[in-house]
Motif scaffolding. Sequence first.
Motif, PDB file in Angstrom:
ATOM      1  N   THR A   1       8.059 -10.662  26.140  1.00  0.00           N
ATOM      2  CA  THR A   1       6.734 -10.459  26.992  1.00  0.00           C
ATOM      3  C   THR A   1       7.073 -11.229  28.391  1.00  0.00           C
ATOM      4  OG1 THR A   1       5.820 -12.606  26.271  1.00  0.00           O
ATOM      5  CG2 THR A   1       5.143 -10.739  24.873  1.00  0.00           C
ATOM      6  N   PHE A   2       6.462 -10.392  29.473  1.00  0.00           N
ATOM      7  CA  PHE A   2       6.706 -10.922  30.663  1.00  0.00           C
ATOM      8  C   PHE A   2       5.274 -10.787  31.347  1.00  0.00           C
ATOM      9  CE2 PHE A   2       8.314  -6.853  30.298  1.00  0.00           C
ATOM     10  CZ  PHE A   2       7.843  -6.022  31.483  1.00  0.00           C
ATOM     11  N   PRO A   3       5.074 -11.438  32.429  1.00  0.00           N
ATOM     12  CA  PRO A   3       3.661 -11.184  33.264  1.00  0.00           C
ATOM     13  C   PRO A   3       4.088 -10.260  34.083  1.00  0.00           C
ATOM     14  CG  PRO A   3       5.120 -13.265  34.218  1.00  0.00           C
ATOM     15  CD  PRO A   3       5.723 -12.568  32.992  1.00  0.00           C
ATOM     16  N   VAL A   4       2.867  -9.449  34.327  1.00  0.00           N
ATOM     17  CA  VAL A   4       2.772  -8.288  35.187  1.00  0.00           C
ATOM     18  C   VAL A   4       1.525  -8.589  36.007  1.00  0.00           C
ATOM     19  CG1 VAL A   4       2.380  -5.599  35.389  1.00  0.00           C
ATOM     20  CG2 VAL A   4       3.711  -6.641  33.592  1.00  0.00           C
ATOM     21  N   GLU A   5       1.617  -8.325  37.092  1.00  0.00           N
ATOM     22  CA  GLU A   5       0.341  -8.418  38.177  1.00  0.00           C
ATOM     23  C   GLU A   5      -0.273  -7.129  38.130  1.00  0.00           C
ATOM     24  OE1 GLU A   5      -0.188 -10.718  42.484  1.00  0.00           O
ATOM     25  OE2 GLU A   5       1.124  -8.731  42.295  1.00  0.00           O
ATOM     26  N   VAL A   6      -1.843  -7.121  37.858  1.00  0.00           N
ATOM     27  CA  VAL A   6      -2.680  -6.092  38.007  1.00  0.00           C
ATOM     28  C   VAL A   6      -3.635  -6.618  38.880  1.00  0.00           C
ATOM     29  CG1 VAL A   6      -2.184  -5.252  35.525  1.00  0.00           C
ATOM     30  CG2 VAL A   6      -3.960  -6.962  36.021  1.00  0.00           C
ATOM     31  N   SER A   7      -4.204  -5.499  39.520  1.00  0.00           N
ATOM     32  CA  SER A   7      -5.405  -5.517  40.272  1.00  0.00           C
ATOM     33  C   SER A   7      -6.750  -5.298  39.609  1.00  0.00           C
ATOM     34  CB  SER A   7      -5.565  -4.216  41.339  1.00  0.00           C
ATOM     35  OG  SER A   7      -6.889  -4.496  42.170  1.00  0.00           O
ATOM     36  N   VAL A   8      -7.647  -6.504  39.398  1.00  0.00           N
ATOM     37  CA  VAL A   8      -8.930  -6.465  38.648  1.00  0.00           C
ATOM     38  C   VAL A   8     -10.105  -6.602  39.481  1.00  0.00           C
ATOM     39  CG1 VAL A   8      -7.769  -7.113  36.654  1.00  0.00           C
ATOM     40  CG2 VAL A   8      -8.893  -8.982  38.240  1.00  0.00           C
ATOM     41  N   GLY A   9     -11.301  -6.477  39.119  1.00  0.00           N
ATOM     42  CA  GLY A   9     -12.359  -6.559  40.077  1.00  0.00           C
ATOM     43  C   GLY A   9     -12.860  -5.308  40.592  1.00  0.00           C
ATOM     44  N   GLY A  10     -13.548  -5.414  41.647  1.00  0.00           N
ATOM     45  CA  GLY A  10     -14.195  -4.211  42.043  1.00  0.00           C
ATOM     46  C   GLY A  10     -15.493  -3.914  41.058  1.00  0.00           C
ATOM     47  N   ALA A  11     -15.843  -2.532  41.322  1.00  0.00           N
ATOM     48  CA  ALA A  11     -16.888  -2.067  40.580  1.00  0.00           C
ATOM     49  C   ALA A  11     -16.704  -0.471  40.158  1.00  0.00           C
ATOM     50  CB  ALA A  11     -18.433  -2.172  41.149  1.00  0.00           C
ATOM     51  N   THR A  12     -17.051  -0.043  39.162  1.00  0.00           N
ATOM     52  CA  THR A  12     -16.990   1.376  38.615  1.00  0.00           C
ATOM     53  C   THR A  12     -18.492   1.832  38.822  1.00  0.00           C
ATOM     54  OG1 THR A  12     -14.806   1.128  37.526  1.00  0.00           O
ATOM     55  CG2 THR A  12     -16.432   3.159  37.054  1.00  0.00           C
ATOM     56  N   VAL A  13     -18.848   2.818  39.392  1.00  0.00           N
ATOM     57  CA  VAL A  13     -20.291   3.238  39.515  1.00  0.00           C
ATOM     58  C   VAL A  13     -20.308   4.608  39.320  1.00  0.00           C
ATOM     59  CG1 VAL A  13     -22.166   3.386  41.134  1.00  0.00           C
ATOM     60  CG2 VAL A  13     -20.490   1.357  41.369  1.00  0.00           C
ATOM     61  N   PHE A  14     -21.313   4.900  38.294  1.00  0.00           N
ATOM     62  CA  PHE A  14     -21.819   6.095  38.021  1.00  0.00           C
ATOM     63  C   PHE A  14     -23.258   6.351  38.385  1.00  0.00           C
ATOM     64  CE2 PHE A  14     -18.728   4.849  34.817  1.00  0.00           C
ATOM     65  CZ  PHE A  14     -17.918   5.763  35.039  1.00  0.00           C
ATOM     66  N   ILE A  15     -23.583   7.774  39.079  1.00  0.00           N
ATOM     67  CA  ILE A  15     -24.910   7.710  39.328  1.00  0.00           C
ATOM     68  C   ILE A  15     -25.277   9.362  38.757  1.00  0.00           C
ATOM     69  CG2 ILE A  15     -26.512   8.354  41.141  1.00  0.00           C
ATOM     70  CD1 ILE A  15     -24.036   6.821  42.946  1.00  0.00           C
ATOM     71  N   THR A  16     -26.387   9.357  38.205  1.00  0.00           N
ATOM     72  CA  THR A  16     -27.037  10.323  37.491  1.00  0.00           C
ATOM     73  C   THR A  16     -28.304  10.669  37.589  1.00  0.00           C
ATOM     74  OG1 THR A  16     -27.875   9.175  35.347  1.00  0.00           O
ATOM     75  CG2 THR A  16     -25.423  10.042  35.464  1.00  0.00           C
ATOM     76  N   ASP A  17     -28.624  11.929  37.677  1.00  0.00           N
ATOM     77  CA  ASP A  17     -30.217  12.340  37.840  1.00  0.00           C
ATOM     78  C   ASP A  17     -31.119  11.937  36.836  1.00  0.00           C
ATOM     79  OD1 ASP A  17     -30.040  13.644  40.491  1.00  0.00           O
ATOM     80  OD2 ASP A  17     -29.232  15.478  39.337  1.00  0.00           O
ATOM     81  N   VAL A  18     -32.014  11.503  36.897  1.00  0.00           N
ATOM     82  CA  VAL A  18     -33.172  11.075  35.962  1.00  0.00           C
ATOM     83  C   VAL A  18     -34.258  12.214  35.950  1.00  0.00           C
ATOM     84  CG1 VAL A  18     -35.029   9.311  35.195  1.00  0.00           C
ATOM     85  CG2 VAL A  18     -32.740   8.842  36.316  1.00  0.00           C
ATOM     86  N   GLU A  19     -34.418  12.704  34.687  1.00  0.00           N
ATOM     87  CA  GLU A  19     -35.659  13.758  34.773  1.00  0.00           C
ATOM     88  C   GLU A  19     -37.051  13.071  34.578  1.00  0.00           C
ATOM     89  OE1 GLU A  19     -36.906  17.086  31.447  1.00  0.00           O
ATOM     90  OE2 GLU A  19     -34.532  17.050  31.979  1.00  0.00           O
TER      91      GLU A  19
END
Length: 107
Positions: free
Chosen positions: A84-102
């Motif tokens: 095993t070895f450490p790997v740098e990853v990017s985290v954070g931010g946001a994932t946004v979904f927008i849908t119509d509401v009937e």
Amino acid sequence: MKLIFAIVNGDDSHAVSKALTANGFFATKLASTGGFLSAGNTTFLICTDDEKVDLAVETIKEKCHKRKQFVQSAASSGIGSSATFPVEVSVGGATVFITDVERFEKV
């Protein structure tokens, strides 16, 4: 009317919640877990008028920050052993979904 699903890093959740409330949005918060890092997230459900969607997304964007994090990764040597070895990853931010509401009712 639109429904916004915003998946936010747990570290940014409180700031996003406060900012949404300050801008007049009502949001339901759900605890969620990401699949890649199995880290805690918060999923916000926000129902709003079409003309307020950009303000909601901008509010979320202002309070969510990307950051670097080290995670353990496994590598195989090809002869049955792994390390095993450490790997740098990017985290954070946001994932946004927008849908119509009937239809929307608050009862």
